[in-house]
Write an enzyme that holds these catalytic residues in place. Structure first.
Site, short mmCIF file in Angstrom:
data_model
loop_
_atom_site.label_atom_id
_atom_site.label_comp_id
_atom_site.label_asym_id
_atom_site.label_seq_id
_atom_site.Cartn_x
_atom_site.Cartn_y
_atom_site.Cartn_z
N ASP A 122 0.84 -1.19 0.00
CA ASP A 122 0.00 0.00 0.00
C ASP A 122 0.88 1.24 0.00
OD1 ASP A 122 -2.42 1.36 -0.01
OD2 ASP A 122 -2.52 1.46 2.17
N HIS A 129 -3.74 13.99 0.87
CA HIS A 129 -3.92 13.10 2.02
C HIS A 129 -2.70 13.17 2.95
CE1 HIS A 129 -4.87 9.58 4.43
NE2 HIS A 129 -3.71 9.04 4.10
N GLU A 195 -10.16 3.93 4.11
CA GLU A 195 -9.31 4.64 3.17
C GLU A 195 -9.77 4.25 1.77
OE1 GLU A 195 -5.15 4.00 4.20
OE2 GLU A 195 -5.32 5.55 5.75
N GLU A 197 -9.28 3.90 -1.93
CA GLU A 197 -8.06 3.78 -2.72
C GLU A 197 -8.34 3.08 -4.05
OE1 GLU A 197 -4.71 2.24 -0.61
OE2 GLU A 197 -5.31 3.13 1.31
N ASP A 229 -8.98 0.31 2.46
CA ASP A 229 -7.92 -0.05 3.41
C ASP A 229 -8.38 0.36 4.80
OD1 ASP A 229 -5.53 -0.62 4.68
OD2 ASP A 229 -4.59 1.27 4.08
N ARG A 233 -7.22 3.74 13.75
CA ARG A 233 -6.29 4.86 13.92
C ARG A 233 -5.61 4.89 15.27
NH1 ARG A 233 -5.39 5.84 8.73
NH2 ARG A 233 -7.26 6.54 7.62
N GLN A 236 -2.98 2.17 15.15
CA GLN A 236 -1.95 2.64 14.22
C GLN A 236 -1.07 3.72 14.86
OE1 GLN A 236 -3.66 4.35 10.66
NE2 GLN A 236 -1.69 4.91 9.78
N LYS A 249 -3.75 -1.99 10.39
CA LYS A 249 -4.17 -2.12 9.00
C LYS A 249 -4.44 -3.57 8.60
CE LYS A 249 -3.04 2.15 7.41
NZ LYS A 249 -3.92 3.00 6.60
N THR A 253 -8.59 -5.81 4.43
CA THR A 253 -8.52 -4.88 3.30
C THR A 253 -9.53 -5.39 2.28
OG1 THR A 253 -6.14 -4.59 3.68
CG2 THR A 253 -7.02 -3.82 1.57
N GLU A 358 -9.53 12.55 8.00
CA GLU A 358 -9.41 13.87 7.37
C GLU A 358 -10.76 14.59 7.34
OE1 GLU A 358 -6.92 13.77 3.56
OE2 GLU A 358 -7.39 11.68 3.96
MN MN Z 1 -3.96 2.88 2.90
#
Ligand code: MN
Length: 414
Positions: A122, A129, A195, A197, A229, A233, A236, A249, A253, A358
């Site tokens: 990834d 971002h 996420e 993607e 993804d 948080r 992480q 993570k 996925t 975000e």
């Molecule tokens: Mn990602």
């Protein structure tokens, strides 16, 4: 352009004859038999069944398979030949009697993970971002780390937990350190995020020690899928220094069941943004010798049925060719079924951000949905749906289907 198809395709279909994405399906009467399908309009073509009667043995072996991996391994010349064959079957009325019996209504099939994922990487290729996340996590430092404009930053993820769209996502547990606390506690993540993607599906394997130069990218990128993804948080943030994402993570996925061939995206090619740092030769794509590798893919993120973001992939700083060149420049080999994802797609506007961290600015500005629901991160039962389209020939749109997931409660809190 291709001739029109004899299949009854609705005018507004995102699965027109210019798209022809590949997937793997089963039917209720043969639930144990995975088959390669190609989407056309509201139908799925049982490609292996047609190939058994209409193609040579080599081609039939690639399509009469339980996953796309044999086709991926066969490389670009085979991909081009198979796509030409599919297009002929679906446009030349002479093929109709042999092909039509193998068109199945899409609602009648169950879609599966379309390929066995080999290695999964990834990236972090959106400047918007990376800048937003940098501002949130390092408010007193530079938003972008010093390497960001010199190489596409990435990490190796966990291929074994890549799942197909629709698979429930169980809230993971792990170490979390609450703000102001010195030590972590253990429990279900309180900050489950998405996420949005784009993923690139790799074929045409390479030997260890053979980097893939920019010019050869199309020999190894078979197609494109949607990726969510999922990210915890709090897990992480506590674990990622100094070696990067790990358990925050690797729990899941999700990918879309359809892989859109790179060949279907010729019209969607756009120049990537102007780079404001000089690139080393193996990443420098500004001599104009290749087709532009930016892609004008418009994503949409829905939370609890409501569109909360429209991330524009065309704003991505690094291209798929640069990501592939970078991940092989040390001699790392490619395997059929490798998957590399772009990283969260975020544009410059607030409503173009591809992650809740975000969109809610780390919980400081929760989203308020139309029914008054407030969200900074995901709650149990929330469903997230990511879709995307890109321009096709003659004003048509190419669709990617969707990648969907609903959050299930952590086992310990049930
Ligand atoms: Mn990602």
């Amino acid at each position: 352009m291709a001739a029109p198809t004899w299949v009854a395709v609705p005018d507004d279909s995102l699965f027109g004859v210019h798209n022809l994405p590949y997937g793997v399906f089963t039917t209720g009467d043969r639930p144990g038999e995975r088959r390669i399908g190609v989407a056309i309009g509201d139908h799925v073509l049982d490609a292996g069944a047609v190939a058994a009667g209409q193609a040579g043995d080599d081609m039939a072996a690639l399509l009469a398979a339980p996953s796309l991996n044999a086709l991926l391994a066969a490389g670009r010349p085979a991909w081009t030949a198979v796509r030409a064959l599919l297009t002929a079957w679906l446009t030349d009325p002479a093929h109709r009697p042999a092909v039509e019996p193998h068109l199945l209504p899409r609602p009648e099939v169950t879609l599966h993970l379309p390929f066995e994922v080999a290695d999964y990487v990834d990236f972090y290729a959106s400047e918007h971002h990376a800048t937003n996340v940098g501002r949130i996590f390092r408010p007193d430092g530079a938003a972008l780390p010093p390497n960001w404009k010199h190489l596409p930053i990435g990490y190796h993820g966990r291929s074994g937990t890549v799942v197909v769209s629709g698979t429930p996502v169980v809230r993971p547990s792990g170490q979390r350190r609450a703000p102001g606390e010195a030590v972590p506690d253990f429990g279900p993540t309180r900050r489950l995020d998405v996420e949005a993607e784009i993923g690139f599906v790799v074929g045409g394997p390479t030997a260890q020690g053979s980097p893939v130069p920019l010019a050869d990218a199309e020999e190894h990128v078979f197609g494109v899928c949607l990726v969510n993804d999922w990210s915890a948080r709090d897990i992480q943030a506590w674990e990622y220094v100094p070696l990067g994402p790990f358990l925050g993570k690797s729990f899941a996925t999700s990918v879309s069941p359809w892989v859109v061939p790179l060949d279907a995206l010729d019209v969607a090619r756009v120049a990537p943004p102007v780079r404001d740092a000089a690139l080393l030769p193996y990443l420098d794509d500004q001599d104009g010798s290749a087709p532009p590798r930016g892609l004008d893919i418009a994503l949409e993120v829905r939370l609890r049925g409501e569109v909360v973001s429209r991330p524009p992939f065309a704003t991505m700083y690094w291209t798929y060719a640069q990501m592939l060149a970078h991940m092989t420049v040390n001699g790392a080999s490619l395997r059929a079924g490798d998957l590399f994802a772009s990283g969260t797609v975020s544009g410059p506007e607030r409503a173009q951000r591809g992650a809740l961290i975000e969109l809610s600015w780390n919980g400081e500005e929760p989203l308020v949905l139309a029914d008054g629901t407030r969200r900074s991160f995901l709650e149990d039962g929330d469903e997230v749906v990511i879709t995307a389209t890109a321009p096709g020939p003659d004003g048509t749109r190419i669709g990617f289907g969707e990648v969907t997931g609903r959050v299930a409660a952590a086992p310990t809190s049930r």
